[in-house]
Design a protein around this motif. Structure first.
Motif, PDB file in Angstrom:
ATOM      1  N   ARG A  16     -16.450  22.766 -37.595  1.00 64.47           N
ATOM      2  CA  ARG A  16     -16.778  21.361 -37.449  1.00 64.47           C
ATOM      3  C   ARG A  16     -18.262  21.200 -37.771  1.00 64.47           C
ATOM      4  O   ARG A  16     -19.113  21.896 -37.226  1.00 64.47           O
ATOM      5  CB  ARG A  16     -16.505  20.893 -36.013  1.00 64.47           C
ATOM      6  N   ASP A  18     -19.851  17.869 -38.172  1.00 61.76           N
ATOM      7  CA  ASP A  18     -20.194  16.455 -38.075  1.00 61.76           C
ATOM      8  C   ASP A  18     -21.657  16.274 -37.684  1.00 61.76           C
ATOM      9  O   ASP A  18     -22.057  16.559 -36.553  1.00 61.76           O
ATOM     10  CB  ASP A  18     -19.309  15.751 -37.040  1.00 61.76           C
ATOM     11  N   SER A  52     -24.437  24.361 -36.032  1.00 59.52           N
ATOM     12  CA  SER A  52     -22.979  24.411 -35.902  1.00 59.52           C
ATOM     13  C   SER A  52     -22.512  25.501 -34.952  1.00 59.52           C
ATOM     14  O   SER A  52     -21.327  25.574 -34.627  1.00 59.52           O
ATOM     15  CB  SER A  52     -22.346  24.644 -37.273  1.00 59.52           C
ATOM     16  N   HIS A  75     -25.475  16.235 -31.420  1.00 53.90           N
ATOM     17  CA  HIS A  75     -24.360  16.528 -32.329  1.00 53.90           C
ATOM     18  C   HIS A  75     -24.161  18.034 -32.459  1.00 53.90           C
ATOM     19  O   HIS A  75     -23.027  18.522 -32.479  1.00 53.90           O
ATOM     20  CB  HIS A  75     -24.633  15.939 -33.720  1.00 53.90           C
ATOM     21  N   CYS A  79     -20.853  20.172 -31.616  1.00 52.51           N
ATOM     22  CA  CYS A  79     -20.224  20.975 -32.664  1.00 52.51           C
ATOM     23  C   CYS A  79     -20.160  22.454 -32.292  1.00 52.51           C
ATOM     24  O   CYS A  79     -19.149  23.115 -32.506  1.00 52.51           O
ATOM     25  CB  CYS A  79     -20.989  20.803 -33.979  1.00 52.51           C
TER      26      CYS A  79
END
Length: 231
Positions: A16, A18, A52, A75, A79
């Motif tokens: 992921r 994002d 990430s 974020h 993630c």
């Protein structure tokens, strides 16, 4: 994302991504250095600037006893947690920087892929870079994170512990070595690779040339992994 000849599962699994920095050659070079060193096995590991979570997950898959990851970006925190869960590994992900990580120290191994791209003060974001500006923007000299990170490395490590840090040669790898050594660590470059500019450096190339930081027409950078060991 792929890697050649390296069995660590995290580089073959979709992540992921994002709103976070997309793992590229620097992430792969760092993870390869972690694997070749054997330092993650049975270690207490810290991943700073986790993004990430790719390096933290790799450390867990390489046999770390405990992995903690820090990032300032919410974020990235989400993630990293989602990617670790999908990978089936345990990673404690927290929001914060090296100063917050000091409260969890000491660690056997610290890994980091920090922001290191030299950027003009008024440069603004580069949407094509694949993440928020703070994930790659290292300030005018590329060292806004590298300097305090290198200074804090010895406090983050237990005696006998090691740090593996990836950065661009455009952000003065020699200065990183000097800071680490002055803090009482032994430090050397253990891996290097020339790679074409990614989106962030491509967007800053004209400024780098005008300010004498880049030879005219050059569009490749030397990535290095620095290993620092605490006696």
């Amino acid at each position: 994302m792929t890697a050649v000849g390296v069995p660590c599962d995290v580089r073959r699994r979709p992540l992921r991504l994002d709103g976070v920095y997309v793992p590229q050659a620097d992430s792969r070079l760092l993870i390869d250095a972690v694997e070749r060193s054997g330092l993650a096995s049975r270690a207490r590991v810290l991943d700073l600037c986790a993004g990430s979570g790719v390096a933290a997950i790799a450390a867990a898959e390489l046999g770390a006893d405990r992995v903690t990851a820090f990032d300032l970006c919410p974020h990235a925190v989400r993630c990293s947690r989602d990617n670790a869960r999908a990978a089936g590994v345990s990673v404690a992900v927290r929001r914060g920087c090296w100063s917050a990580a000091l409260r969890c120290a000491p660690f056997d191994l610290v890994v980091s892929n920090p922001p290191y791209v030299p950027s003009p003060p008024d440069g603004g974001p580069v949407p094509a870079a694949g993440g928020p500006e703070l994930s790659w923007n290292g300030g005018v000299d590329g060292r806004i994170v590298l300097d305090p990170l290198c200074r804090s490395a010895t406090a983050l490590l237990r005696p006998g512990g090691s740090a593996l840090l990836v950065q661009s040669g455009l952000a003065d790898a020699g200065r990183s070595l000097t800071i680490l050594r002055r803090s009482g660590l032994t430090a050397d470059v253990v891996a290097a690779q020339w790679v074409p500019f990614g989106p962030a450096l491509s967007a800053r190339a004209d400024w780098l040339e005008r300010t004498g930081r880049l030879p005219r027409g050059c569009r490749v950078e030397r990535l290095v992994v620095i290993r620092a060991d605490k006696p």
